[in-house]
Design a protein around this motif. Sequence first.
Motif, PDB file in Angstrom:
ATOM      1  N   GLU A   1       0.787  -1.225   0.003  1.00  0.00           N
ATOM      2  CA  GLU A   1      -0.099   0.148   0.091  1.00  0.00           C
ATOM      3  C   GLU A   1       0.864   1.393   0.149  1.00  0.00           C
ATOM      4  O   GLU A   1       0.609   2.227  -0.630  1.00  0.00           O
ATOM      5  CB  GLU A   1      -0.989  -0.089   1.194  1.00  0.00           C
ATOM      6  N   LEU A   2       1.963   1.303   0.895  1.00  0.00           N
ATOM      7  CA  LEU A   2       2.848   2.413   0.759  1.00  0.00           C
ATOM      8  C   LEU A   2       3.581   2.558  -0.701  1.00  0.00           C
ATOM      9  O   LEU A   2       3.832   3.660  -1.072  1.00  0.00           O
ATOM     10  CB  LEU A   2       3.891   2.130   1.795  1.00  0.00           C
ATOM     11  N   LYS A   3       3.823   1.330  -1.216  1.00  0.00           N
ATOM     12  CA  LYS A   3       4.553   1.502  -2.619  1.00  0.00           C
ATOM     13  C   LYS A   3       3.335   2.079  -3.585  1.00  0.00           C
ATOM     14  O   LYS A   3       3.905   2.889  -4.314  1.00  0.00           O
ATOM     15  CB  LYS A   3       4.901   0.147  -3.134  1.00  0.00           C
ATOM     16  N   VAL A   4       2.133   1.714  -3.482  1.00  0.00           N
ATOM     17  CA  VAL A   4       1.243   2.413  -4.426  1.00  0.00           C
ATOM     18  C   VAL A   4       1.203   3.653  -4.432  1.00  0.00           C
ATOM     19  O   VAL A   4       1.081   4.356  -5.273  1.00  0.00           O
ATOM     20  CB  VAL A   4      -0.062   1.518  -4.144  1.00  0.00           C
ATOM     21  N   ALA A   5       1.055   3.971  -2.793  1.00  0.00           N
ATOM     22  CA  ALA A   5       0.755   5.493  -2.810  1.00  0.00           C
ATOM     23  C   ALA A   5       2.330   6.323  -3.125  1.00  0.00           C
ATOM     24  O   ALA A   5       2.041   7.450  -3.925  1.00  0.00           O
ATOM     25  CB  ALA A   5       0.746   5.851  -1.221  1.00  0.00           C
TER      26      ALA A   5
END
Length: 212
Positions: free
Chosen positions: A189-193
């Motif tokens: 989720e952090l990578k996507v953001a």
Amino acid sequence: MVQVFTLRERLAMLPGTVRRRAEATHARTSLVADARAVSPEIPRDAEAGHLERAARRLLRRAAQDEFAREGVARVSLPEEMGRAELRRADVAGDASFHAFVEDVLSAVDIAPSLLERDDAVDLRDARGSSDAYGLSPEVASDLASYLLGLAHALLGGALELEKYLEAQAAQIREDVRAVLVRQVRVPLELKVARDRHERIENGEVEDSAAQA
């Protein structure tokens, strides 16, 4: 000559109990149609719970969008985004993260809505309501208030509106806080953001799948 009756005239001809049931069904259908105009994923046979969940989704999504929009730049994040690195960094306990979360929560203002159906649709679609990331938290909050007002009407006024909205607002704030914590604890989720932020800030077109 065949006489054509309006819906109102047809209802007036029905026995009292049947008429009241038909009127209630018509009112429910109208309320759901108003909600679907803003949030088309709501089913046509929706109950109040569907509208409540749609309101919560609006603000969870807006919180994720706000994290991609501003959070990745404001919050102190580790260079590496593995699970172990995120656990050691404890970003959720960092002051910069807490400040960001409080800023997002300050935009969540669930209150009795004065919006009519057309107003809500216009607000959702207005140029100042969203950018490449998505809706602003403030607009999402206004639309959520609109949906929750319709949900309350579907419940038939069993609860006082202010108390109902207060309870819904508390749940929404919990949801928003939880989804933001996930942004800094779940590596993917952090990578996507981060990837969204980089693409958009570099002027690349944001695809609909990334915004979902």
